[in-house]
Design a protein around this motif. Structure first.
Motif, PDB file in Angstrom:
ATOM      1  N   THR A   6      19.811  19.456  55.044  1.00 29.98           N
ATOM      2  CA  THR A   6      20.170  19.955  53.711  1.00 29.98           C
ATOM      3  C   THR A   6      20.781  21.345  53.768  1.00 29.98           C
ATOM      4  O   THR A   6      21.478  21.744  52.853  1.00 29.98           O
ATOM      5  CB  THR A   6      18.952  20.014  52.766  1.00 29.98           C
ATOM      6  N   LYS A  18      28.685  26.031  49.255  1.00 37.90           N
ATOM      7  CA  LYS A  18      28.939  27.463  49.046  1.00 37.90           C
ATOM      8  C   LYS A  18      30.278  27.867  49.667  1.00 37.90           C
ATOM      9  O   LYS A  18      31.014  28.667  49.094  1.00 37.90           O
ATOM     10  CB  LYS A  18      27.797  28.304  49.634  1.00 37.90           C
ATOM     11  N   CYS A  66      15.802  26.288  47.109  1.00 37.62           N
ATOM     12  CA  CYS A  66      15.815  24.851  47.431  1.00 37.62           C
ATOM     13  C   CYS A  66      15.027  24.549  48.701  1.00 37.62           C
ATOM     14  O   CYS A  66      15.538  23.917  49.635  1.00 37.62           O
ATOM     15  CB  CYS A  66      17.233  24.320  47.572  1.00 37.62           C
ATOM     16  N   VAL A  67      13.812  25.015  48.764  1.00 38.81           N
ATOM     17  CA  VAL A  67      12.982  24.858  49.964  1.00 38.81           C
ATOM     18  C   VAL A  67      11.614  24.256  49.633  1.00 38.81           C
ATOM     19  O   VAL A  67      11.188  23.284  50.268  1.00 38.81           O
ATOM     20  CB  VAL A  67      12.788  26.234  50.656  1.00 38.81           C
ATOM     21  N   PHE A  86      13.236  26.238  60.327  1.00 36.48           N
ATOM     22  CA  PHE A  86      12.831  25.432  61.475  1.00 36.48           C
ATOM     23  C   PHE A  86      13.536  25.957  62.740  1.00 36.48           C
ATOM     24  O   PHE A  86      14.702  26.372  62.669  1.00 36.48           O
ATOM     25  CB  PHE A  86      13.253  23.981  61.271  1.00 36.48           C
ATOM     26  N   MET A  96       8.213  20.286  50.325  1.00 36.34           N
ATOM     27  CA  MET A  96       6.814  20.324  50.782  1.00 36.34           C
ATOM     28  C   MET A  96       5.913  19.738  49.710  1.00 36.34           C
ATOM     29  O   MET A  96       6.277  19.749  48.534  1.00 36.34           O
ATOM     30  CB  MET A  96       6.375  21.775  50.979  1.00 36.34           C
ATOM     31  N   ALA A 143      15.797  29.905  55.037  1.00 37.61           N
ATOM     32  CA  ALA A 143      17.072  30.591  54.772  1.00 37.61           C
ATOM     33  C   ALA A 143      18.291  29.764  55.137  1.00 37.61           C
ATOM     34  O   ALA A 143      19.383  30.009  54.627  1.00 37.61           O
ATOM     35  CB  ALA A 143      17.115  31.909  55.538  1.00 37.61           C
ATOM     36  N   VAL A 146      17.218  24.919  63.334  1.00 40.09           N
ATOM     37  CA  VAL A 146      18.184  25.551  62.426  1.00 40.09           C
ATOM     38  C   VAL A 146      18.423  26.998  62.877  1.00 40.09           C
ATOM     39  O   VAL A 146      19.562  27.473  62.942  1.00 40.09           O
ATOM     40  CB  VAL A 146      17.681  25.503  60.961  1.00 40.09           C
TER      41      VAL A 146
HETATM   42  N1  SAM Z   1      17.989  28.547  51.348  1.00 44.56           N
HETATM   43  C1  SAM Z   1      19.245  28.089  51.937  1.00 44.56           C
HETATM   44  C2  SAM Z   1      20.333  28.075  50.882  1.00 44.56           C
HETATM   45  O1  SAM Z   1      20.004  27.985  49.705  1.00 44.56           O
HETATM   46  O2  SAM Z   1      21.528  28.138  51.248  1.00 44.56           O
HETATM   47  C3  SAM Z   1      19.073  26.698  52.555  1.00 44.56           C
HETATM   48  C4  SAM Z   1      18.642  25.640  51.596  1.00 44.56           C
HETATM   49  S1  SAM Z   1      18.415  24.037  52.357  1.00 44.56           S
HETATM   50  C5  SAM Z   1      18.567  23.008  50.943  1.00 44.56           C
HETATM   51  C6  SAM Z   1      16.669  23.972  52.716  1.00 44.56           C
HETATM   52  C7  SAM Z   1      16.291  24.759  53.966  1.00 44.56           C
HETATM   53  O3  SAM Z   1      14.862  24.847  54.032  1.00 44.56           O
HETATM   54  C8  SAM Z   1      16.762  24.094  55.246  1.00 44.56           C
HETATM   55  O4  SAM Z   1      17.421  25.029  56.048  1.00 44.56           O
HETATM   56  C9  SAM Z   1      15.464  23.603  55.874  1.00 44.56           C
HETATM   57  O5  SAM Z   1      15.515  23.558  57.286  1.00 44.56           O
HETATM   58  C10 SAM Z   1      14.453  24.629  55.365  1.00 44.56           C
HETATM   59  N2  SAM Z   1      13.081  24.119  55.348  1.00 44.56           N
HETATM   60  C11 SAM Z   1      12.597  23.097  54.601  1.00 44.56           C
HETATM   61  N3  SAM Z   1      11.302  22.874  54.899  1.00 44.56           N
HETATM   62  C12 SAM Z   1      10.947  23.794  55.840  1.00 44.56           C
HETATM   63  C13 SAM Z   1       9.751  24.076  56.547  1.00 44.56           C
HETATM   64  N4  SAM Z   1       8.653  23.348  56.367  1.00 44.56           N
HETATM   65  N5  SAM Z   1       9.758  25.086  57.445  1.00 44.56           N
HETATM   66  C14 SAM Z   1      10.873  25.820  57.651  1.00 44.56           C
HETATM   67  N6  SAM Z   1      12.037  25.600  57.010  1.00 44.56           N
HETATM   68  C15 SAM Z   1      12.085  24.599  56.118  1.00 44.56           C
END
Ligand code: SAM
Length: 318
Positions: A13, A21, A183-184, A107, A188, A83, A110
């Motif tokens: 994602t 963007k 969007c994170v 992660f 979860m 991020a 990433v």
């Molecule tokens: N925040 C950024 C943006 O808005 O451009 C990225 C948004 S992307 C939709 C979601 C991000 O959250 C991804 O890079 C994903 O790897 C990270 N992510 C989701 N669950 C995570 C977790 N449990 N631990 C670390 N990163 C996580």
């Protein structure tokens, strides 16, 4: 869906966000001279309502972040959780709004990709070197630590290891701290995201948390949004916490935050500087204003504060 497949889909994602963007900034919705170093091509055209949605998201989040930096006179730290390939650190450097230290967490896979890009693209690495005082810049495959910028590979669902890693890189809990999740949390479970929010409240006496994500997901339009994400095998474990603006706020109020507010993005859009909104509305013709409205009503910004140092953080708003 097994958990490895869905974690992989969640990691992917960050490409979607960066691609959208990249496209919108290439159309002059806003300026981002750094995003080209994370995604090479501009990619296929995106619908005008998508571009306007990203405009509202980026401007909305930046508004609160910049207000916090000004309020604390940059004597603070920022932690961007999940991020992805976000370029905010470089924008803040250019705008002379750099916090004492800017942390990013995602992660490990990433993070490894992001570090590779930074290492190989001088426009990204130069600002890190310029703001670093000694020759001991730590740079390996899974972490990068300079005086002002640090990226950490960690799973946000494992709070004790997150806490340990941040402290290893000179996180200072006493400093006013802005935590950002864009969007994170939706990826979860509600208990996992509550743990993150609770950990932040317990760790930082003076802090602001800014969370951007879906809201109002129980109506028909929301259900279609969920189905679209599920088709891509994304595990939207957290969608329950996105039922309403109240459920968004409650997550903070139940975990030790002093005050919390939430707005849907249509409201945020109408509160952004209207001369700039008028400018971007001239960039591309939008036939169906109603579609934009529906889309923006299904995203929100929720923010919460704690203010031991009495800096007036609860005044920060739109
Ligand atoms: N925040 C950024 C943006 O808005 O451009 C990225 C948004 S992307 C939709 C979601 C991000 O959250 C991804 O890079 C994903 O790897 C990270 N992510 C989701 N669950 C995570 C977790 N449990 N631990 C670390 N990163 C996580």
């Amino acid at each position: 869906i097994d958990s490895d497949t869905s974690d992989e889909a969640v990691r992917a994602t960050c490409d979607d966000a960066t691609i959208c963007k990249r496209f919108a900034s290439s159309k002059s919705y806003w300026k981002d001279p750094y995003i080209q170093y994370f995604v090479r091509s501009v990619g296929e055209r995106k619908a005008p309502e998508i571009n306007r949605g990203y405009y509202a998201r980026v401007q909305g989040v930046n508004h609160l972040l910049d207000a916090f930096l000004r309020k604390t006179q940059c004597d603070c730290q920022v932690i961007n959780l999940g991020a992805g390939l976000d370029t905010t650190f470089w924008r803040l450097k250019d705008e002379n709004l750099m916090p004492r230290k800017f942390f990013e967490v995602d992660f490990p896979t990433v993070v490894a990709r992001k570090i590779h890009n930074i290492k190989t693209k001088p426009p990204l690495s130069k600002p890190l070197i310029e703001t670093h005082s000694t020759d001991s810049l730590l740079l390996d495959a899974h972490s990068l630590d300079s005086d002002r910028y640090c990226i950490i590979g960690a799973d946000l669902r494992d709070i004790s290891s997150l806490d340990e890693k941040l402290k290893k890189f000179q996180l200072n809990p006493e400093l006013p701290t802005l935590l950002l999740s864009e969007c994170v949390l939706v990826y979860m479970t509600p208990s996992q995201s509550s743990n993150v929010v609770h950990w932040a409240a317990e760790t930082f006496p003076t802090a602001m948390f800014v969370n951007y994500e879906q809201v109002n997901m129980s109506d028909r339009f929301g259900q279609v949004m969920i189905e679209n994400l599920q088709r891509r095998q994304c595990n939207l474990a957290g969608v329950e916490a996105c039922q309403s603006l109240d459920t968004q706020r409650e997550r903070f109020l139940k975990t030790g935050w002093e005050q919390s507010d939430a707005l849907d993005m249509m409201t945020v859009y109408s509160m952004l500087p209207q001369d700039d909104v008028a400018r971007i509305e001239r960039l591309e013709f939008l036939d169906e204003r109603e579609l934009l409205q529906q889309l923006l009503q299904h995203y929100s910004i929720c923010w919460a504060t704690k203010d031991k140092l009495k800096l007036g953080l609860s005044q920060l708003a739109f």
